[in-house]
Scaffold this active site. Sequence first.
Site, PDB file in Angstrom:
ATOM      1  N   SER A 284      -9.602   1.665   2.838  1.00 31.67           N
ATOM      2  CA  SER A 284      -8.735   2.393   1.943  1.00 31.67           C
ATOM      3  C   SER A 284      -7.678   1.522   1.222  1.00 31.67           C
ATOM      4  O   SER A 284      -7.093   1.975   0.242  1.00 31.67           O
ATOM      5  CB  SER A 284      -8.019   3.487   2.729  1.00 31.67           C
ATOM      6  OG  SER A 284      -7.221   2.914   3.738  1.00 31.67           O
TER       7      SER A 284
ATOM      8  N   SER B 254      -9.713  -0.714   7.123  1.00 38.33           N
ATOM      9  CA  SER B 254      -9.173  -0.609   5.759  1.00 38.33           C
ATOM     10  C   SER B 254      -8.448  -1.826   5.202  1.00 38.33           C
ATOM     11  O   SER B 254      -8.105  -1.845   4.029  1.00 38.33           O
ATOM     12  CB  SER B 254      -8.230   0.579   5.668  1.00 38.33           C
ATOM     13  OG  SER B 254      -8.999   1.720   5.457  1.00 38.33           O
TER      14      SER B 254
ATOM     15  N   LYS C   9       0.853  -1.199   0.000  1.00 36.46           N
ATOM     16  CA  LYS C   9       0.000   0.000   0.000  1.00 36.46           C
ATOM     17  C   LYS C   9       0.883   1.241   0.000  1.00 36.46           C
ATOM     18  O   LYS C   9       1.900   1.288   0.722  1.00 36.46           O
ATOM     19  CB  LYS C   9      -0.895  -0.050   1.237  1.00 36.46           C
ATOM     20  CG  LYS C   9      -1.932   1.055   1.324  1.00 36.46           C
ATOM     21  CD  LYS C   9      -2.812   0.850   2.556  1.00 36.46           C
ATOM     22  CE  LYS C   9      -3.908   1.883   2.669  1.00 36.46           C
ATOM     23  NZ  LYS C   9      -4.759   1.678   3.862  1.00 36.46           N
TER      24      LYS C   9
HETATM   25  N1  GLN Z   1     -12.994   3.914   6.119  1.00 38.90           N
HETATM   26  C1  GLN Z   1     -12.392   4.369   7.321  1.00 38.90           C
HETATM   27  C2  GLN Z   1     -12.020   5.833   7.200  1.00 38.90           C
HETATM   28  O1  GLN Z   1     -12.321   6.404   6.236  1.00 38.90           O
HETATM   29  C3  GLN Z   1     -11.218   3.516   7.668  1.00 38.90           C
HETATM   30  C4  GLN Z   1      -9.994   3.859   6.972  1.00 38.90           C
HETATM   31  C5  GLN Z   1      -8.801   3.063   7.410  1.00 38.90           C
HETATM   32  O2  GLN Z   1      -8.925   2.059   8.114  1.00 38.90           O
HETATM   33  N2  GLN Z   1      -7.650   3.539   7.015  1.00 38.90           N
HETATM   34  O3  GLN Z   1     -11.441   6.396   8.063  1.00 38.90           O
END
Ligand code: GLN
Length: 486
Positions: A154, A178, A79
């Site tokens: 994400s 995420s 990532k």
């Molecule tokens: N969808 C969540 C957010 O927008 C989690 C994102 C993540 O775990 N990096 O914060």
Amino acid sequence: MNFQRLTIKQIHQGLIEKKFSAQEVVESYFQRIEKVEQKIKAFLTIDKDSAISQAREVDEDISKGKNVPLLAGVPFAVKDNILVKGLPCTAGSRILENYKAVYNATVIEKLKRERAIVLGKTNLDEFAMGSSCENSAFQKTCNPYDLSRVPGGSSGGSAAAVAAGEACFSLGSDTGGSVRQPASFCGVVGLRPTYGAVSRYGLIAFSSSLDQIGPITNNVEDAKIVFDVIKGKDKKDSTSIEPKPKTRSTENDAKLEACKFKFGVPKEYFSEEIDKEVREAVRKMIEKIHNEGAEINEISLPHTMYGIPCYYIISASEASANLARYDGIRYGREIPEGKDLSLFDAYLKLRGEGFGSEVKRRIMLGTYALSAGYYEAYYLRAQKVRGLIKQDFDEAFRKVDAILAPVAPTPAFRFGEKTDNPLQMYLSDILVVPASMAGLPALSVPCSKSGDLPVGIQIIGRAGEEDAIFEIGKMIEKIVSKNNNI
Ligand code: GLN
């Protein structure tokens, strides 16, 4: 030969038995990338030359009869918020567009020591803020099961890359779901480790009290292999912890049947707001686990509904502090020169142009929640409610060994479906945020399909008990393959 669906152990076996070479394995992944990447758009950077030369070195050592580690020659994707020395690291943001990492994250050091091979860096929502990859400043990654749908986020690029056969495994980061949610959307396995189990050194910080790096893989065994390499205390991350000593003896382990676990099924995770097909798919799997002889108890995690408001206050607050460092002086995009800009105006321009709208929204929200006079009402209160969420789990784990639940309220949604309404997007994290808030390990394993779209089941374990949830994940894989229903 098609290497795409080989497990890590199968790749290793093939290499040491000289059935194929590491170079062939790596090249086959690049061929696959060439074939499908135009459609999937999982990668932001590809590092072909270096990957192939590393593979050749592995081959040379094997041909000299040297022992090579289990991960030697195994290609993986990272990532783009995890630093790999010499490669760009954008965090999906314009503000870091031209930034190149000057050191390796600890997880990368560890994987490189095992001689796993980085193929490239994968797309993400800007600074990992989002649930669909649509917040990336660069591109929209598509779900390999249906190109008109999101891969989740994400870590959507990392999940799509594994699902599309573009990498054997990948690394993602999970702050509030995420790793688990994109894994579920893309039909692959994703682990959020216990908070502190994996070093965050070299992970671009979003919300430091929640961020964890975790593997995304084709199967549970691979997730365990990668986790076992990346875990452990790191003196460069003071929040990292020593792995919990094994509580069960090895002798028992050999005999350990996952159906000996006591499972909890939280009623709040099956409410009306959760898509009926998702609820039914997960319920069916739980029934099958029960049929294997496992004890299933309905439990309650009463503060679940506060997870989203709490998470979005805490994570935005921490993000507002963490993102203050992007000022055009220390990293990435440079402060605009020439014109008679005061330093303050230069910051405004740089940050105004460099950050996307979701990141700005969170910086504003977080700055507000931390400001004098509001801190007690928002951040501090959210921390207290976080304590209650954790207590719910503590209570549950007195009665059960692991919790089974859906990962996301729906299967992968369509592009644009939630972009006009940030709250709608935030609500899609409702089932993944609580384990994050409580610092617990959680694994997403494919369990069924809704139409053509994969549906995952979430296994939440006690802190430090990744091995238990891997064991349970393997049992679920067996049930799925026995029923051949995915
Ligand atoms: N969808 C969540 C957010 O927008 C989690 C994102 C993540 O775990 N990096 O914060």
